[in-house]
Scaffold this motif. Structure first.
Motif, PDB file in Angstrom:
ATOM      1  N   SER A  26     100.494  -6.173  44.283  1.00  0.00           N
ATOM      2  CA  SER A  26      99.693  -6.390  43.114  1.00  0.00           C
ATOM      3  C   SER A  26     100.209  -5.711  41.990  1.00  0.00           C
TER       4      SER A  26
ATOM      5  N   SER B  15     107.796  -9.044  37.494  1.00  0.00           N
ATOM      6  CA  SER B  15     106.298  -9.810  37.714  1.00  0.00           C
ATOM      7  C   SER B  15     106.865 -10.807  38.782  1.00  0.00           C
ATOM      8  N   TYR B  16     108.187 -10.823  39.151  1.00  0.00           N
ATOM      9  CA  TYR B  16     108.268 -11.835  40.327  1.00  0.00           C
ATOM     10  C   TYR B  16     108.245 -11.227  41.437  1.00  0.00           C
TER      11      TYR B  16
ATOM     12  N   ASP C  15     102.814 -10.743  44.394  1.00  0.00           N
ATOM     13  CA  ASP C  15     101.831 -11.602  45.007  1.00  0.00           C
ATOM     14  C   ASP C  15     100.593 -12.045  44.091  1.00  0.00           C
ATOM     15  N   ASN C  16     100.159 -11.019  43.238  1.00  0.00           N
ATOM     16  CA  ASN C  16      98.844 -10.932  42.428  1.00  0.00           C
ATOM     17  C   ASN C  16      99.215 -10.303  41.161  1.00  0.00           C
TER      18      ASN C  16
ATOM     19  N   LEU D 291      96.310 -13.544  36.386  1.00  0.00           N
ATOM     20  CA  LEU D 291      97.440 -14.306  35.842  1.00  0.00           C
ATOM     21  C   LEU D 291      98.079 -15.154  37.075  1.00  0.00           C
ATOM     22  N   LYS D 292      98.071 -14.514  38.457  1.00  0.00           N
ATOM     23  CA  LYS D 292      98.758 -14.753  39.290  1.00  0.00           C
ATOM     24  C   LYS D 292      98.115 -14.493  40.814  1.00  0.00           C
ATOM     25  N   LYS D 293      98.073 -15.531  41.554  1.00  0.00           N
ATOM     26  CA  LYS D 293      97.535 -15.058  42.936  1.00  0.00           C
ATOM     27  C   LYS D 293      98.195 -16.023  44.041  1.00  0.00           C
ATOM     28  N   ARG D 294      99.128 -15.387  44.824  1.00  0.00           N
ATOM     29  CA  ARG D 294      99.836 -16.595  45.648  1.00  0.00           C
ATOM     30  C   ARG D 294      99.017 -16.949  46.929  1.00  0.00           C
TER      31      ARG D 294
ATOM     32  N   ARG E  67      90.181 -18.989  36.517  1.00  0.00           N
ATOM     33  CA  ARG E  67      90.995 -19.293  35.092  1.00  0.00           C
ATOM     34  C   ARG E  67      90.529 -18.395  33.955  1.00  0.00           C
TER      35      ARG E  67
END
Length: 483
Positions: free
Chosen positions: A267, A414-415, A418-419, A439-442, A448
């Protein structure tokens, strides 16, 4: 792994170097340790021989440059006791200066065997050593009549030793004017030691009959001799684990993340200075500590005393967590460490202390430890290693822009995540406020919307979704007029 690799290994006496070599040297073979003055060649040899003494082996040190009295004096300063090490001193004596006859360790094929050569043969036959250290072969090169004669005699010398079951380590001080390529071809393994402005390192370029860990590995020389910090290769460390969610202990924040952060994920908590990134990361650690989960935090920027006092004032009792053993709090001076040394610290926390959460605060501080190396490569290796072992990784990333154009990070990592949880400063009606979003959570879904974040003396407080505002990511949101 072959039977030869499992049954015929010999420790160098340096655990980190043994790891680089896949377990140690192979018995009965010859290895070249090369490098300039002061790189640690003799120190490595002292480790190699004293490790043999510790195992009850017969060992022999053949010195061709430094006299025995100096060897004892210098090695004692590094903590070595050479009791049990037989030293054959073939260094030139003061009398050689006054002699007219040549000083030659090798016998010419046309004359009777040289007395020095006979000394070596007699000592080898008497000791039958399992380990032989020769320091240095460069001296023999200067004493040979030509390159062909040196190669022929050296091959015969090494063959004489290996035929008697000895494992040999020889040193060389190869220079552009007098290269040691021939020795590299003759020996079964080649280790190169370097000492540059970026630090000391060892690199294995050849190791017949065995795997080894490629690349440059950090070296430290000190009162305990040589320490090697192997470069981290994640693929060799993979472990099976069961992923479980990690709650923040703040219901509204868990709602934003649809349950929390999953175990074994990376994260990134990102945002400008003063937005609450470190506090947010420690909130997850606080909740984990309540469940008995051990965490380790590495602070590259904020001092431990300042951090402790600040967290105590907002109901994050990191002092108590440290006392209970659920938190290992480490202040890191980045300019003192290389990436390999820092990775070694983290590995120790994970493999020896049972740490399950690792927080690095921050990526920009960690980058100072690179000393010009590629930040992304080393951070990738460390993060993937931790993830492969089921460790929850929290990376704190500071962006320079306080308001204006939104960016997840400034360093292009950022790649890895996972979060991605981001924090923003907002200006609403002339007042500075904070917002938090995902922004991201795999591993699952997430909310949102953005929510207001407050840091109070009672801890973190996350508000309801900010649905009445637009342009929040710009830092200067506008109210939406209801229709």
């Amino acid at each position: 792994m072959t039977d030869r690799e499992t049954l015929s290994r010999m420790s160098t006496g340096i655990p980190g170097l043994d790891e680089v070599l896949g377990g140690g040297l192979l018995n009965g073979e010859a290895y070249l340790v090369r490098g300039g003055p002061g790189t640690g060649k003799t120190t490595l040899g002292a480790h190699f021989l004293t490790a043999g003494v510790h195992e009850g082996e017969s060992v022999l040190w053949i010195t061709l440059g430094e006299p025995e009295v100096k060897l004892h004096r210098h090695t004692k300063r590094q903590g070595f006791q050479l009791d049990g090490v037989t030293i054959l001193d073939l260094s030139p004596t003061a009398e050689v200066f006054a002699e007219t006859s040549p000083y030659n360790i090798f016998a010419s094929p046309d004359v009777e065997r040289d007395p020095i050569t006979q000394q070596i043969i007699d000592r080898i036959d008497a000791l039958q050593p399992s380990r032989v250290f020769i320091d240095s072969m460069t001296q023999l090169r200067y004493l040979s009549t030509d390159a062909f004669q040196f190669r022929k005699q050296t091959l015969a010398f090494l063959r004489f030793l290996t035929d008697r079951g000895s494992t040999i380590v020889v040193t060389s001080e190869g220079t552009p004017e007098v290269p040691d390529h021939d020795l590299q071809f003759m020996c079964d393994g080649v280790l190169t030691l370097t000492n540059t402005a970026a630090g000391r390192s060892v690199c294995v370029s050849k190791f017949r009959g065995s795997h080894f860990r490629p690349g440059e590995h950090t070296i430290r020389l000190g009162p305990e001799g040589m320490i090697v910090f192997p470069r981290l290769i994640p693929e060799t460390q993979r472990r099976e684990f069961v992923s479980e969610p990690l709650s923040s202990g703040v219901p509204e924040l868990d709602e934003l993340l649809h349950g929390g952060l999953e175990q074994g994920t990376i994260s990134i908590i990102t945002g400008p200075t003063g937005a609450g990134k470190t506090t947010l990361g420690l909130q997850f650690i606080k909740e984990a500590a309540g469940r008995g989960i051990h965490a380790a935090m590495y602070s590259f920027e904020e001092g431990v005393d300042t951090l402790t006092a600040r967290c105590e004032s907002i109901n994050i009792p990191i002092g108590a967590m440290v006392e209970r053993g659920t938190l290992s709090l480490n202040q890191v001076e980045p300019l003192r460490y290389t990436p390999d040394e820092f990775a070694h610290q983290v590995r120790h926390a994970v493999e020896d202390q049972g740490c399950r959460i690792v927080m690095i605060d921050s990526i920009s501080g960690y980058s100072l430890a690179m000393h010009g190396r590629d930040l992304v490569t080393h951070l990738h290796a460390l993060s993937i290693y931790l993830k492969s072992r089921g460790i929850t990784v929290l990376l704190i990333s500071e962006v320079e822009m306080i308001m204006g154009e939104f960016r997840a990070t400034d360093v292009g990592v950022s790649y890895l995540a996972d979060n991605v949880v981001f924090l923003r400063h907002l200006e609403i009606n002339g007042e500075m406020r904070k917002a938090i979003g995902v922004l991201k959570k795999r591993a699952g879904n997430f909310e949102r919307t953005l929510r207001e974040l407050q840091i109070t003396r009672y801890g973190l407080k996350v508000g309801e979704p900010l649905t009445g505002l637009r342009s929040i990511l710009s830092g200067t949101p506008e109210f939406i007029d209801p229709e």
